[in-house]
Design a protein around this motif. Structure first.
Motif, mmCIF file in Angstrom:
data_model
loop_
_atom_site.group_PDB
_atom_site.id
_atom_site.type_symbol
_atom_site.label_atom_id
_atom_site.label_comp_id
_atom_site.label_asym_id
_atom_site.label_seq_id
_atom_site.Cartn_x
_atom_site.Cartn_y
_atom_site.Cartn_z
ATOM 1 N N SER A 190 0.697 -1.279 0.123
ATOM 2 C CA SER A 190 -0.082 -0.034 -0.118
ATOM 3 C C SER A 190 0.790 1.381 0.047
ATOM 4 C CB SER A 190 -0.825 -0.100 1.106
ATOM 5 O OG SER A 190 -0.270 0.394 2.502
ATOM 6 N N LYS A 235 -3.845 8.362 4.020
ATOM 7 C CA LYS A 235 -3.327 7.011 3.986
ATOM 8 C C LYS A 235 -2.143 6.922 4.224
ATOM 9 C CE LYS A 235 -6.509 6.452 -0.162
ATOM 10 N NZ LYS A 235 -6.690 6.161 -1.626
ATOM 11 N N GLU A 238 -2.043 6.206 8.115
ATOM 12 C CA GLU A 238 -2.815 4.760 8.283
ATOM 13 C C GLU A 238 -1.624 3.700 7.966
ATOM 14 O OE1 GLU A 238 -6.557 1.892 6.938
ATOM 15 O OE2 GLU A 238 -6.051 3.959 5.642
#
Length: 460
Positions: A190, A235, A238
């Motif tokens: 990610s 993001k 996270e």
């Protein structure tokens, strides 16, 4: 700008190509194997099973020691209120007998008086009041009625059962470490998507700023890109939080330092196809079978209590002068002990062990049925994971082509900035979805290997 897009596309293709090459080269990363090894050494559950197996080994030694002689050295001191002697009439009789024997030996007539110049021996005490004893006893079982033999066999099967339970616990722990490691790899994937998206957004921001200067775009387009950049920063946060959490989990499972865990960069790749293999007997089944055999021998051990036992016993006194007139200095004997009736205790204990054995057989049948179902389910999950990986790869190709087309249209004022951002989002999702399918494919593969009983050879 087209050169930048080409570089990013090449980067994505290279990442996928590297993953495929890695899958052919190996199934598990060396650092993952090392983490599994450290986890197995650290696991308290695994260590407990090993210690219980060691206890079973001690039980075997105890059963064997039944046939070794037991040697005991004794020592004691006792003081009586008085010496134990013969009664007066017996003493008089012993003195008279002594005189007769002396007269006979000296040739003195029977009716002649006893000479006063010949001394008489005093009558010894039966037991002196001061008693100091030191002795050694030997007890040696020659035949235990098969009790010790059956106890030894029961302990051996109990040890084997505990060893198999330990291996089953190792498989469960290995699954946890592999899953956590792959989750960390998914988080890193990610991060790569975030980096790629950041490059795309920077490119779009540069283009929009240039377009605004030339009157070809409005500030609203720039605000939309800035919003997308802020969402990307969220993001990123996270990603850092998930990384910290997974490192904590790995540290707890393996005992590896957080510093070393933070330096690893796991990657997800499509694992090699699972070779169709025969179903191996699971460690859990082997453990139950060994426990069943242990209870069977335990039942025999209880039942054999009615078989006669044979033992040898020996005794030797070191201090002969303190023995009474009736005590021997040493003796050796062989005895037989035959339990004819014990109130049905042995029979009931044997019956209880037989019931326990039948319980293990029922557990084995139940476990085999569940394993058979889990193999079917794991095989279906694995086939679905392979299919999803193929679909995800095609989605990437489609999303990349769509983004290139929309981006080109936007530069020719044929598409809005929203359409470009939507296409970019779809490309992000497609790339990350491929990594997710790799994660699920490896998860399905390890579950299938575990269900078939082949997992241990996979990580060892």
């Amino acid at each position: 700008m087209h050169v930048n897009r080409l570089k990013i596309s090449i980067l994505i293709m290279a990442l996928v190509g590297f993953s495929s090459a890695a899958s052919r080269a190996q199934q598990l990363d060396p650092e993952l194997k090392e983490l599994i090894s450290k986890g197995l050494h650290k696991s308290h559950s695994v260590q407990i099973y090993k210690m219980e197996a060691e206890q079973a080994q001690v039980d075997q030694k105890l059963a064997k020691s039944t046939f070794l002689p037991h040697v005991t050295v004794n020592g004691s001191y006792t003081r009586l209120n008085d010496d134990i002697t013969f009664d007066q009439n017996t003493q008089n009789l012993l003195v008279a007998t002594q005189k007769l024997l002396i007269k006979e030996a000296a040739g003195i007539p029977f009716h002649a008086p006893f000479p006063e110049n010949i001394p008489l021996t005093e009558i010894a005490n039966l037991q002196d009041k001061n008693i100091l004893k030191s002795s050694v006893d030997v007890d040696w079982v020659l035949f235990s009625g098969m009790q010790a033999t059956n106890a030894l066999k029961a302990s051996k099967h109990q040890e084997a059962s505990l060893n198999y339970l330990g291996k089953a616990e190792e498989d469960k722990l290995a699954l946890q470490i592999i899953e956590t490691y792959d989750k960390l790899a998914l988080v890193h994937a990610s991060r790569q998507v975030i980096t790629t998206s950041e490059k795309f957004l920077n490119e779009q921001a540069h283009y929009v700023n240039k377009a605004i200067k030339n009157g070809l775009a409005t500030p609203l387009s720039r605000q939309k890109i800035e919003l997308a950049q802020q969402q990307l920063a969220s993001k990123e946060l996270e990603f850092r939080q998930n990384t910290t959490l997974l490192i904590e989990v790995l540290q707890q499972l393996t005992g590896e330092s957080r510093t070393n865990l933070a330096q690893i960069e796991p990657r997800l790749y499509a694992p090699s196809p699972v070779v169709q293999s025969d179903l191996e007997k699971r460690h859990e089944i082997k453990a139950l079978e060994e426990a069943e055999r242990a209870t069977q021998y335990k039942a025999k051990m209880e039942k054999s209590s009615f078989i006669p036992k044979v033992a040898l016993q020996g005794h030797y006194e070191f201090l002969e002068e303190n023995l009474s007139l009736l005590e021997p200095k040493w003796y050796v004997g062989v005895g037989v002990k035959w339990n004819l009736f014990d109130g049905n205790r042995a029979r009931l204990k044997s019956q209880k062990s037989n019931i326990e054995s039948r319980k293990y057989r029922a557990k084995i049948n139940q476990a085999e049925e569940m394993i058979e179902l889990s193999v079917v389910q794991a095989q279906l999950n694995y086939e679905s994971a392979l299919q999803n990986t193929q679909i995800a790869q095609k989605e990437i190709d489609l999303a990349q082509a769509t983004y290139d087309m929309v981006d080109k249209q936007h530069k020719n004022n044929l598409a809005s900035i929203n359409e470009v951002l939507d296409a970019l989002t779809d490309l992000e999702k497609a790339n990350f979805k491929l990594q997710e399918t790799y994660f699920h494919q490896r998860r399905a593969m390890t579950e299938l290997l575990h269900a078939k009983g082949n997992l241990t050879s996979f990580y060892n």
